[in-house]
Design a protein around this motif. Sequence first.
Motif, short mmCIF file in Angstrom:
data_model
loop_
_atom_site.label_atom_id
_atom_site.label_comp_id
_atom_site.label_asym_id
_atom_site.label_seq_id
_atom_site.Cartn_x
_atom_site.Cartn_y
_atom_site.Cartn_z
N VAL A 77 -42.60 5.74 -46.81
CA VAL A 77 -41.37 5.26 -47.44
C VAL A 77 -40.55 6.44 -47.98
O VAL A 77 -39.33 6.50 -47.78
N TYR A 78 -41.20 7.39 -48.63
CA TYR A 78 -40.47 8.55 -49.17
C TYR A 78 -39.87 9.40 -48.06
O TYR A 78 -38.76 9.90 -48.19
N ILE A 79 -40.58 9.56 -46.96
CA ILE A 79 -40.05 10.34 -45.84
C ILE A 79 -38.83 9.64 -45.23
O ILE A 79 -37.82 10.29 -44.91
N VAL A 80 -38.89 8.33 -45.09
CA VAL A 80 -37.76 7.59 -44.52
C VAL A 80 -36.55 7.68 -45.45
O VAL A 80 -35.41 7.89 -45.00
N VAL A 81 -36.75 7.57 -46.75
CA VAL A 81 -35.64 7.66 -47.71
C VAL A 81 -35.03 9.05 -47.65
O VAL A 81 -33.79 9.21 -47.62
N LYS A 82 -35.85 10.09 -47.63
CA LYS A 82 -35.33 11.46 -47.60
C LYS A 82 -34.59 11.74 -46.29
O LYS A 82 -33.53 12.38 -46.29
N ALA A 83 -35.15 11.25 -45.20
CA ALA A 83 -34.47 11.45 -43.91
C ALA A 83 -33.14 10.72 -43.87
O ALA A 83 -32.14 11.25 -43.34
N SER A 84 -33.09 9.51 -44.43
CA SER A 84 -31.81 8.77 -44.42
C SER A 84 -30.79 9.47 -45.32
O SER A 84 -29.60 9.51 -44.99
N GLN A 85 -31.23 10.03 -46.44
CA GLN A 85 -30.31 10.79 -47.30
C GLN A 85 -29.79 12.03 -46.56
O GLN A 85 -28.60 12.36 -46.66
N LEU A 86 -30.64 12.67 -45.82
CA LEU A 86 -30.24 13.85 -45.05
C LEU A 86 -29.22 13.48 -43.97
O LEU A 86 -28.19 14.15 -43.83
N VAL A 87 -29.46 12.40 -43.25
CA VAL A 87 -28.54 11.98 -42.20
C VAL A 87 -27.21 11.54 -42.79
O VAL A 87 -26.13 11.89 -42.28
N LEU A 88 -27.23 10.77 -43.88
CA LEU A 88 -25.99 10.33 -44.50
C LEU A 88 -25.20 11.51 -45.06
O LEU A 88 -23.96 11.53 -45.00
N GLY A 89 -25.91 12.53 -45.60
CA GLY A 89 -25.23 13.73 -46.07
C GLY A 89 -24.55 14.47 -44.93
O GLY A 89 -23.43 14.99 -45.08
#
Length: 94
Positions: A77-89
């Motif tokens: 879950v933490y990896i998915v959240v961090k990856a989505s933040q990275l992509v949205l950024g």
Amino acid sequence: MFKKIMVFALAAVAAVSSAFSGASVRVAAVVGAGSLALTAATPALAVPPDMSGLTNEVDFSTAIAALLLVAGSLMVVYIVVKASQLVLGMVKRG
């Protein structure tokens, strides 16, 4: 046995405190008698109780597996959240 030790310790405290009138001597006598009583009672506690009958029957393998499953799920879950933040950024800067 413990009662005999405590009677001896209290008798020692009474003898020392009656011989001297200073409060510090009384405190020292009480501390000394208490340590004497604990030292005399220590050999009775030197052998720990045998708990092997209880500990041999416990199996933690399923609990460990469940904890690892929960930890792995949280990690995903933490990896998915961090990856989505990275992509949205990247999209916002884009």
